[in-house]
Scaffold this active site. Structure first.
Site, PDB file in Angstrom:
ATOM      1  CG  ASN A   1      23.371  -8.447 -74.828  1.00 24.30           C
ATOM      2  OD1 ASN A   1      23.883  -9.183 -74.030  1.00 24.30           O
ATOM      3  ND2 ASN A   1      22.036  -7.598 -75.047  1.00 24.30           N
TER       4      ASN A   1
ATOM      5  CD  GLU B   1      14.369 -12.537 -69.504  1.00 30.06           C
ATOM      6  OE1 GLU B   1      13.353 -12.222 -70.063  1.00 30.06           O
ATOM      7  OE2 GLU B   1      13.629 -12.244 -68.350  1.00 30.06           O
TER       8      GLU B   1
ATOM      9  CB  CYS C   1      17.195  -9.414 -75.876  1.00 32.66           C
ATOM     10  SG  CYS C   1      17.470  -8.786 -74.102  1.00 32.66           S
TER      11      CYS C   1
ATOM     12  CD  GLU D   1      16.577 -10.928 -65.860  1.00 35.92           C
ATOM     13  OE1 GLU D   1      17.008 -11.854 -64.562  1.00 35.92           O
ATOM     14  OE2 GLU D   1      16.429 -11.122 -66.880  1.00 35.92           O
TER      15      GLU D   1
END
Ligand code: NAP
Ligand code: MG
Length: 435
Positions: free
Chosen positions: A115, A213, A247, A417
């Site tokens: 994505n 994630e 996301c 992150e």
């Protein structure tokens, strides 16, 4: 692209092992220079890289350019923090002197989805390299080329050979081999919850450190005091960004019942003005990345509308190939969208009281992000406090500077992150007691 086998992954790990100790001894300032140079080359080639990203991924050229420039910005951020990995030194009476230092993990694996391949690559590779690790990147089969091109730029920028390697191939073979390789001590993965779960199981016997994630189902809560114009504009812009495949996209729009009809009307007007088409042609919304994803989205919307759990306002049609029209649904039942809708679909859920909105927002397995739109400080604080998520925005959504620690809780995975704490994932603490 190569369909790498476990033997290919093993050979790449062997090459990384041969250079790790010399790379980890490179001064932080020199690592910083490499990251800055790479960022400069990425910026100089932004147009070519953006065209490649748009062509392989499907996203509008403007968004591809933002993503490429965003990756350069992330490399610059990591260049600025390379030298600030903290440690501790203390005199311990009776025992001696204690030094606590941070050492790189060694060889890190990075498994990347389709994505936002370039920015996710920058987050993972930037953090790992800043800490002195070697990195093996496994990009997605359906968006591997721009990541590959940027990895090559790092060698031009002076990164020694084999410190950063790309192993292409399928998740079930190349990706699985990265997760299983005993000499890869750390794996950072971004993708679906199901794949994340399976990676955690595969990695368990090797006792690896993981960052997972795993997507989200962010609520975007529009309260009675919201600036409606701004809320509508932000909801539409962010929901249809990257064809809804992000996301932390606002995937569930919760609107106070007194504003719901107006919100839907205003959103429908904005959605009608979105130009759908090929990324390179100046479209606002491109196709979904792959046919499987187009089918998942098509089926999810038909199920909701077919079972009368939501009313279609516009869209709801797969026009050709992977193109799915920007879709708006109103009066959606919260239970109908408890699963992540990864595509250009905006479900509007009315609510009557703020406690109900928070309850709906938290009633999914995910815990990545969420936002509240309000002019009332008390409401802002309350919702920020109560949303069960790793990231909360107030009168914003989807703003992710590299200074912000990114990651979720619960079904959205674990680990962070970026942020000031990035080094915690990519290093381990060594305590040295000197008598
Ligand atoms: P996925 O299966 O999670 O894939 C992400 C990456 O993991 C790809 O590089 C994939 O390789 C690799 N992979 C797959 N299985 C693996 C395994 N067993 N071991 C190691 N690596 C493995 O995601 P997807 O199938 O592309 O998309 C499915 C759903 O995931 C979407 O509908 C969406 O809901 C969600 N998703 C979320 C995000 C996010 O950022 N939150 C991103 C993408 C997708 P391949 O090249 O073979 O795919
Ligand atoms: Mg998959």
């Amino acid at each position: 692209i190569p369909d790498s086998t476990p033997a290919d992954v093993d050979a790449a790990v062997g090459r990384a092992k041969s250079v790790f100790s010399s790379w980890e001894s490179v001064a932080a300032s020199a690592r910083s220079v490499i990251l800055v140079r790479a960022a400069g080359i990425v910026r100089a080639r932004a147009d070519t890289l953006a065209a490649l990203l748009s062509a392989e991924q499907g996203k509008p050229i403007r968004e591809a350019r933002d993503e490429v420039q965003g990756a350069a910005h992330v490399f610059e951020y990591y260049a600025s923090v390379c030298g600030s990995i903290p440690g501790d030194a203390r005199r311990l009476p009776k025992y001696g002197y204690l030094n606590v230092v941070r050492k790189p993990m060694g060889i890190c694996g990075a498994v990347i989805p389709w994505n936002m391949p370039v920015i996710i690559f920058a987050w993972k590779a930037g953090g790992a390299l800043a800490c002195g690790n070697c990195v093996l990147v496994k990009p997605s089969c359906t968006a591997p080329l721009t990541v590959d091109a940027i990895a090559k730029i790092f060698e031009e920028a002076g990164l020694p050979p084999h410190v950063l390697q790309v192993v292409h191939g399928r998740g079930s073979t190349a990706g699985d081999a990265v997760v299983r390789h005993p000499d890869i001590r750390h794996v950072s993965f971004t993708g679906s919850m199901e794949t994340g779960r399976s990676i955690a199981q595969t990695a368990a016997p090797y006792l690896k450190k993981l960052v997972l994630e795993l997507g989200g189902n962010d609520a975007f809560i529009v309260t009675e005091t919201a600036d409606l114009k701004s809320a509508v504009a932000n909801a539409v812009r962010n929901r249809f960004y990257n064809c809804g495949q992000v996301c932390t996209s606002p995937k569930r729009i919760l609107v106070h019942e007194s504003l719901a009809d107006t919100f839907v009307k205003m959103a429908a007007e904005k959605i009608a003005a979105l130009k759908v088409g090929c990324g390179a042609d100046g479209a606002d919304v491109g196709p979904l990345n792959n046919p499987d994803q187009a089918e998942i989205v098509e089926n999810a919307v038909s199920d909701i509308v077919g079972s009368a759990k939501g009313t279609l306002v516009c869209g709801g049609t797969r026009t050709a190939g992977n193109f799915y029209l920007p879709t708006l649904m109103k009066d959606v039942e919260p239970s109908a969208v408890s699963k992540e809708l990864f595509g250009p679909v905006m479900p509007v859920i009315p609510f009557s009281a703020i406690e109900e909105a928070v309850k709906i927002a938290n009633a999914t397995p995910y815990g990545l992000g969420g936002s509240v739109w309000t002019a009332d400080l008390k409401t802002a604080r309350r919702v920020a406090e109560e949303l069960d998520a790793g990231i909360v925005w107030v009168n914003k959504h989807l703003i992710l500077p590299p200074e912000l620690p990114f990651g979720g809780v619960g079904g959205s995975g674990y680990g962070r992150e970026n942020g000031r704490e990035f080094y915690q994932e990519y290093t381990y603490e060594k305590s040295i007691l000197m008598g």
